[in-house]
Design a protein around this motif. Structure first.
Motif, PDB file in Angstrom:
ATOM      1  N   GLY A 161       0.809  -1.208   0.000  1.00 61.16           N
ATOM      2  CA  GLY A 161       0.000   0.000   0.000  1.00 61.16           C
ATOM      3  C   GLY A 161       0.845   1.262   0.000  1.00 61.16           C
ATOM      4  N   GLY A 162       0.150   2.375   0.012  1.00 62.89           N
ATOM      5  CA  GLY A 162       0.855   3.642   0.004  1.00 62.89           C
ATOM      6  C   GLY A 162      -0.084   4.803   0.215  1.00 62.89           C
ATOM      7  N   LEU A 163       0.473   5.990   0.070  1.00 67.06           N
ATOM      8  CA  LEU A 163      -0.258   7.206   0.382  1.00 67.06           C
ATOM      9  C   LEU A 163       0.270   8.347  -0.472  1.00 67.06           C
ATOM     10  N   LEU A 164      -0.651   9.124  -1.056  1.00 66.45           N
ATOM     11  CA  LEU A 164      -0.303  10.358  -1.758  1.00 66.45           C
ATOM     12  C   LEU A 164      -1.008  11.510  -1.057  1.00 66.45           C
ATOM     13  N   THR A 165      -0.293  12.585  -0.791  1.00 57.88           N
ATOM     14  CA  THR A 165      -0.903  13.741  -0.145  1.00 57.88           C
ATOM     15  C   THR A 165      -0.499  15.014  -0.872  1.00 57.88           C
ATOM     16  N   ALA A 166      -1.400  15.977  -0.842  1.00 55.06           N
ATOM     17  CA  ALA A 166      -1.119  17.305  -1.368  1.00 55.06           C
ATOM     18  C   ALA A 166      -1.709  18.321  -0.406  1.00 55.06           C
ATOM     19  N   GLY A 200       2.650  21.792  -0.906  1.00 55.07           N
ATOM     20  CA  GLY A 200       3.447  20.599  -0.673  1.00 55.07           C
ATOM     21  C   GLY A 200       2.799  19.351  -1.220  1.00 55.07           C
ATOM     22  N   GLY A 201       3.622  18.366  -1.469  1.00 56.24           N
ATOM     23  CA  GLY A 201       3.146  17.062  -1.909  1.00 56.24           C
ATOM     24  C   GLY A 201       4.050  15.974  -1.375  1.00 56.24           C
ATOM     25  N   ALA A 202       3.486  14.811  -1.072  1.00 55.48           N
ATOM     26  CA  ALA A 202       4.282  13.704  -0.533  1.00 55.48           C
ATOM     27  C   ALA A 202       3.722  12.383  -1.040  1.00 55.48           C
ATOM     28  N   ALA A 203       4.590  11.396  -1.088  1.00 50.08           N
ATOM     29  CA  ALA A 203       4.197  10.049  -1.486  1.00 50.08           C
ATOM     30  C   ALA A 203       4.911   9.044  -0.603  1.00 50.08           C
ATOM     31  N   ASN A 204       4.158   8.035  -0.146  1.00 49.27           N
ATOM     32  CA  ASN A 204       4.725   6.946   0.650  1.00 49.27           C
ATOM     33  C   ASN A 204       4.257   5.627   0.056  1.00 49.27           C
ATOM     34  N   TYR A 220       7.065  23.951  -0.466  1.00 46.70           N
ATOM     35  CA  TYR A 220       7.440  25.340  -0.730  1.00 46.70           C
ATOM     36  C   TYR A 220       6.721  26.236   0.267  1.00 46.70           C
ATOM     37  N   HIS A 221       7.460  27.181   0.843  1.00 48.78           N
ATOM     38  CA  HIS A 221       6.858  28.153   1.761  1.00 48.78           C
ATOM     39  C   HIS A 221       7.379  29.535   1.408  1.00 48.78           C
ATOM     40  N   ASP A 222       6.460  30.475   1.237  1.00 44.01           N
ATOM     41  CA  ASP A 222       6.828  31.825   0.826  1.00 44.01           C
ATOM     42  C   ASP A 222       7.017  32.721   2.054  1.00 44.01           C
TER      43      ASP A 222
END
Length: 820
Positions: free
Chosen positions: A187-192, A206-210, A228-230
């Motif tokens: 399994g896994g996980l995608l986040t935004a 931001g985005g991440a994948a596991n 990214y942070h401004d």
């Protein structure tokens, strides 16, 4: 005060829970089969050498934070997420210079260096970017930077709020934060995620994948993340533009942004890329494992605006120097564990390195302009480099000796090498007075410093009679730079019944000075002042009678209750006292030159001589010069209490409500101040001025109390959290004239809200807010503010910047989650 605090907590709890009180009147059979929601039945590995210990049975106070709780905070980074959840933890709100490029945390009001960071039980290397120009007690922070651990890679976090130096070694005085990584093999996980502050700045994307691969006997879990942070900006107009001389300049109002020219007071801008892995291979009698991560961060921190007269040929409209940090952080662990002749063994090696390459762009060197007619605008001011190589062997086994339970014997050893270095800046960055805002590191600053450490420990745990647990640990360490130390810890827990347990610990501890505290050296320059951070172990510091750093020593005592008075209701209450001797602190501002009532005065020739001996050339136009360094400057005593109450409440219609009340009440007071050296005392100054003392004693709130309500029904999960921060204060010398005024951040109630809906079993969306009602810190005291303006200050920072809930106001976000 304590009575009023308890009343406020009760009102907060009743107000936020009033709508569900009627649901508590249920039959025991309605709740008998539900699992606990507080993690009390989860197995913990921190603070004990016993295997299979549940959190509810731990003899030491420990808080479990699962991955879903981290996600529900809405914070993309681990540091800020933990700050929302752990009551005894506070996070730096703002930093100056390179200190704004990474933010530190601290437990129980102590230094960031008093909390040991572990990843899956292995020591994490520290950052090379020592926090210097900051407020609120974070000066000197060189602990591990948790922002390099992707949240999507985390299974849970174990926060031990107890002294544990006898078990884990140096740094573990306030406690231990142990990050446990995911071991999923499928399994896994995608986040935004996306969000911004209520002012419309500080945009975060931001985005991440596991993903988990393999099988239960051979797995690989991989996580990637990009964020990214401004910039944010909470400063007011630069008040210097309103002086008579600047009003007479017709060109100033034509500068874009006028009069809001100075944008130093806010978040830095950064891009962060992370890659981590966790792997294991079960060979039967032996298990091989490895985990590690790599992170790259490019950060930018705006400095004070410079007027056109500084470099008119290069910057006819003035300029804002920008400090940039190109940072690489790497860590890798490899090990093996298994069983041999009844003994469980674990052999591991961990290497970590952090390098920060610092540049100063959009700037100029006024000395170069004066001598050559020109100057570069982009400077490499130098690098920080730190590394750690740690090797550990842990062996344990239970032995039956006729007691109510087996005697668990654990022994272990560690060998560690550490290094810290500063690389000099390029020649233009350090020419004479150096580049504006952040001069390059001089040749006298540069160097690499190393030390070695060997350690051994013994830990014995037994149940001599039924329901009584005893644990005794002892540790010996040898450091190549300051010798030997021995510490110990005794722990006891007695379960009087299934509903009540008593527990307590007493321990001694130590903290070796970090190499950064011993050898950091730099110059910081504002438009009106210049300050030099002298290396504590350097020759210039010795000219002032400062002879280097010694290890800190500590004594920790705690006593607590573990309560399970009703089904689904759990509570812990722990009182603690931490005595620190020879505490390593940054001195306050020790002046060489000081302008008082408009007169530039030699306050201490010895300080000026030390600055010159350190290789610094000071701009003669500044109104003050000063030094600071690290010293064993005080003894301190911290006393407090931690409270955690969990209630898992079933509601009609298959809904549930998890209630968690958490609080910390703690105070630190300095019980002894080290006498200043004769050279400093001769000028009427001391190591710690009122500002430095208040940063240690009162800049953290006495209490932090939160009530977290998590409602779940069908695909909905609504998390409403209210956190009450007590008042905090600091004595501030606004004009640099030794006229200190007490500034206060008032008590504040911060409300966070996260609303999650599972569209399908695989797809979920969330919207939420941190600081829903956009609360800001209290404004700077008018007397302090006026004194700063009188000393040609810019008046940009209008609020007190050590507020524990930050300076930016509300943050509003949305998240998308896809499981597969």
């Amino acid at each position: 005060m304590a009575i009023f605090t308890i009343v406020r907590v009760a009102l907060l709890a009743s107000a936020m829970s009033a709508t569900i009180v009627h649901a508590t009147d249920r039959k025991p059979s309605d709740t008998a089969s539900a699992a606990t929601a507080d993690g009390s039945d989860d197995i913990v590995v921190t603070g004990t050498r016993l295997t299979g210990t549940r959190a509810a049975d731990s003899p030491a106070p420990i808080q479990l934070v699962d991955s879903s709780s981290l996600v529900r905070t809405g914070q993309p980074g681990l540091v800020q997420a933990l700050n929302r959840i752990v009551p005894s933890l506070n996070v730096q709100a703002f930093g100056g210079d390179a200190g704004n490029l990474k933010l530190s945390l601290r437990l129980r009001g102590l230094s960031a260096n008093h909390a040991l960071i572990l990843i899956d039980g292995k020591r994490r290397h520290g950052t090379s970017n020592l926090t210097v120009a900051t407020t609120g007690g974070f000066v000197g922070a060189a602990a591990a930077d948790l922002s390099f651990i992707p949240v999507s890679a985390i299974d849970h976090v174990e926060v031990l709020t107890d002294g544990a130096a006898a078990q884990y070694g140096t740094d573990a005085i306030a406690g231990v934060i142990n990050v446990i990584l995911k071991k999923n093999h499928r399994g896994g996980l995608l986040t935004a995620t996306g969000g911004a502050y209520g002012e419309g700045d500080g945009e975060t994307l931001g985005g991440a994948a596991n993903i988990g691969l393999g099988s239960s006997s051979a797995f690989l879990n991989v996580t990637g993340e990009h964020r990214y942070h401004d910039y944010s900006d909470r400063g007011g107009p630069d008040q210097r533009v309103f002086t008579a001389a600047n009003r007479a300049n017709p060109a100033l109002p034509l500068i874009p942004g006028y009069p809001h020219l100075n944008r130093i007071y806010g978040d830095s801008k950064y891009e962060l890329s992370l890659l981590s892995y966790n792997a294991g291979l079960d060979l039967g009698s032996v298990e091989l494992y490895s985990f590690g991560n790599y992170g790259h961060r490019f950060g930018q921190s705006r400095q004070n605006y410079r007027f056109p007269n500084i470099a008119p040929t290069l910057w006819p409209q003035g300029f804002t120097p920008v400090l940039t940090d190109d940072e690489d952080d790497l860590s890798v662990t490899g090990g093996a564990r298994g069983e041999l002749a009844g003994w469980h063994w674990d052999l591991a090696s961990t290497y970590g390195k952090d390098i920060n390459r610092i540049r100063n762009i959009h700037s100029a060197n006024s000395s170069l302009i004066a001598d050559t007619g020109t100057s570069p605008t982009d400077f490499h001011v130098g690098d920080f480099v730190a590394s750690q190589w740690s090797n550990t062997l842990d062996i344990s086994r239970p032995i039956e000796i006729g007691l109510a339970g087996p005697l668990n014997v654990a022994i272990g050893a560690e060998y560690r090498q550490e290094s810290y270095g500063i690389r000099a800046g390029d020649a233009p960055s350090r020419y004479k007075t150096g580049v504006q805002a952040y001069p390059g590191f001089a040749l006298t600053d540069a160097g690499t410093h190393r030390r070695r450490n060997v350690a051994a420990y013994v830990d014995l745990a037994a149940e001599p009679v039924a329901r009584l647990q005893l644990d005794a640990a002892g540790r010996f360490e040898h450091f190549s730079d300051f010798g030997d130390t021995r510490v110990g810890k005794l722990t006891a827990r007695y379960d009087t019944s299934p509903a009540l347990a008593l527990r307590g610990t007493i321990s001694t501890g130590f903290r070796a000075p970090t190499l950064a505290e011993e050898y950091y050296s730099a110059t910081k320059v504002s438009p009106t002042s210049a300050g030099v951070n002298l290396p504590a172990n350097g020759a210039a510091a010795r000219l002032l009678g400062i002879t280097g750093l010694r290890p800190e020593k500590s004594t920790n005592v705690s006593a607590g209750l573990v309560l399970r008075p009703a089904h689904r209701l759990n509570a812990t209450l722990d009182l603690y006292r931490i005595d620190l001797r020879d505490r390593i602190v940054s001195t306050g501002t020790v002046y060489g030159l000081q302008t008082i009532n408009g007169v530039r005065t030699v306050r201490s020739q010895a300080v000026t001589d030390a600055i010159i001996a350190n290789g610094n050339v000071i701009d003669q136009t500044v109104t003050s010069t000063s030094i600071s360094t690290f010293v064993n400057g005080a003894d301190s005593r911290t006393k407090g209490v931690d409270l955690v109450v969990n209630y898992d409440l079933p509601l009609p219609g298959s809904a549930t409500l998890d209630l968690t009340l958490m609080g910390n009440y703690g105070r630190t007071r300095l019980t002894k101040l080290a006498a200043p050296s004769p050279q400093i005392a001769a000028s009427g100054q001391r190591y710690l001025d009122l500002t430095a003392i208040s940063y240690l004693e009162t800049a953290a709130p006495d209490y932090k109390l939160s009530l977290d309500n998590v409602f779940r029904k069908d695909g909905w999960a609504i998390d409403l959290r209210g956190t009450l921060y007590g008042p905090s204060s600091a004595w501030i010398d606004g004009g640099g004239t030794s006229n200190f005024v007490r500034n206060v951040v008032d008590e504040a109630l911060i409300v966070d809200l996260d609303i999650h809906y599972a569209i399908t079993s695989a797809i979920g969306i969330s919207i939420g807010a941190n600081n829903l009602f956009n609360v800001y810190p209290t404004k700077v005291d008018p007397i302090t503010y006026a004194a700063g303006l009188a000393a040609s200050g810019n008046g940009v920072a209008t609020t007190n910047n050590w507020a524990p809930f930050g300076i930016n106001g509300g943050y509003y976000y949305s998240n998308l989650t896809i499981k597969f």
